[in-house]
Enzyme design. Structure first.
Site, PDB file in Angstrom:
ATOM      1  N   LEU A 167       0.818  -1.209   0.000  1.00 30.70           N
ATOM      2  CA  LEU A 167       0.000   0.000   0.000  1.00 30.70           C
ATOM      3  C   LEU A 167       0.854   1.262   0.000  1.00 30.70           C
ATOM      4  O   LEU A 167       1.875   1.334   0.689  1.00 30.70           O
ATOM      5  CB  LEU A 167      -0.872  -0.022   1.267  1.00 30.70           C
ATOM      6  CG  LEU A 167      -1.642   1.244   1.600  1.00 30.70           C
ATOM      7  CD1 LEU A 167      -2.904   1.306   0.766  1.00 30.70           C
ATOM      8  CD2 LEU A 167      -1.961   1.310   3.064  1.00 30.70           C
ATOM      9  N   HIS A 168       0.451   2.250  -0.769  1.00 26.22           N
ATOM     10  CA  HIS A 168       1.093   3.561  -0.755  1.00 26.22           C
ATOM     11  C   HIS A 168       0.081   4.590  -1.246  1.00 26.22           C
ATOM     12  O   HIS A 168      -0.666   4.341  -2.165  1.00 26.22           O
ATOM     13  CB  HIS A 168       2.370   3.581  -1.608  1.00 26.22           C
ATOM     14  CG  HIS A 168       2.202   3.071  -2.995  1.00 26.22           C
ATOM     15  ND1 HIS A 168       2.110   1.713  -3.292  1.00 26.22           N
ATOM     16  CD2 HIS A 168       2.097   3.720  -4.176  1.00 26.22           C
ATOM     17  CE1 HIS A 168       1.963   1.560  -4.604  1.00 26.22           C
ATOM     18  NE2 HIS A 168       1.953   2.762  -5.159  1.00 26.22           N
TER      19      HIS A 168
END
Length: 190
Positions: free
Chosen positions: A148-149
Site C-alpha cells: 500500500l502507498h
C-alpha cells in the site's frame, strides 16, 4: 533552400540521422523511464521479502531512498517516476496490500503524514492543489500492488500541457535529490 531557425540547430527539413522521418517534433529524451516501462526492480511476488521497494527503502539513508520524512508507522518518500514535480508517496513500514489491512494507528499516521506532505509542498513549491489517492490492486492501476502507498501529487494552475498527452513525457524542473532536500527542509516540525 532549407529554412534555418535562429539558434535552434539544423534546418527543420534536414534529415534526422538515426531517428526516422522528420515530423516537426522536438524530442525530449528521458531514458530513466525505460527502467519503469520494463519493470526493472519490480517485486517478483507479494511478500515483503520478494523484492518490495517499499520494504527496502526504509533501510536506506534518507538521501539514498529519497525519503522526505519518517514517522513511527509510516514514511513519506518521493516517487521515483513522478507524475509531477514533488510527487510524494506515504507508505506504511508494514508490508500490507490493502487499506483495510491497516490498523487504526497506521491509518491515523498515514492521514497525518498526508497532511504534513501537503503543508511541506505548499511551503516549498507553492502547490495550489493536490491529487491524493491510492490504487488498490493491479486492475486499479497500482504499479506495486503488494505494498500500500498513498500518492500526494502537487498541482499548479496551468501545469497541464501537451507533453504527457502528445509526448507521453513528464517535464520535471529539478533533480529528485534536490526536490527531496527542499521538501525535507520544509517538512513541518523540523
Amino acid at each position: 533552400m532549407a529554412h534555418q531557425d535562429q539558434d535552434t540547430g539544423p534546418p527543420r527539413d534536414a534529415p534526422q540521422d538515426g531517428i526516422g522521418i522528420p515530423d516537426g517534433f522536438q524530442r525530449l529524451w528521458m531514458p530513466h523511464r525505460m527502467a519503469y516501462i520494463k519493470g526493472e526492480n519490480k517485486p517478483v511476488g507479494t511478500d515483503g521479502g520478494d523484492g518490495c521497494p517499499f520494504c527496502r527503502i526504509p533501510t536506506l539513508t534518507d538521501a539514498e531512498g529519497l525519503i522526505v520524512a519518517r514517522g513511527t508507522l509510516v514514511y513519506t518518500v518521493l516517487n521515483l517516476y513522478p507524475y509531477n514535480a514533488g510527487h510524494l508517496m506515504v507508505c506504511p513500514y508494514r508490508h500490507v496490500a490493502d487499506y483495510t489491512e491497516l490498523d487504526l494507528p497506521e491509518t491515523a499516521e498515514l492521514g497525518s503524514h498526508t497532511k504534513l506532505a501537503m503543508t511541506a509542498l505548499r511551503a516549498a513549491s507553492g502547490a495550489q492543489g493536490f491529487n491524493i489517492g491510492m490504487n488498490m490492486g493491479g486492475v486499479a492501476g497500482a504499479g506495486i500492488a503488494a505494498h500500500l502507498h498513498q500518492h500526494v501529487v502537487p498541482r499548479w494552475g496551468g501545469d497541464t500541457n501537451f507533453m504527457p498527452v502528445v509526448g507521453q513525457t513528464r517535464v520535471l524542473p529539478q533533480l529528485l535529490a534536490d526536490t527531496r532536500s527542499l521538501l525535507a527542509a520544509a517538512w513541518p516540525g523540523r
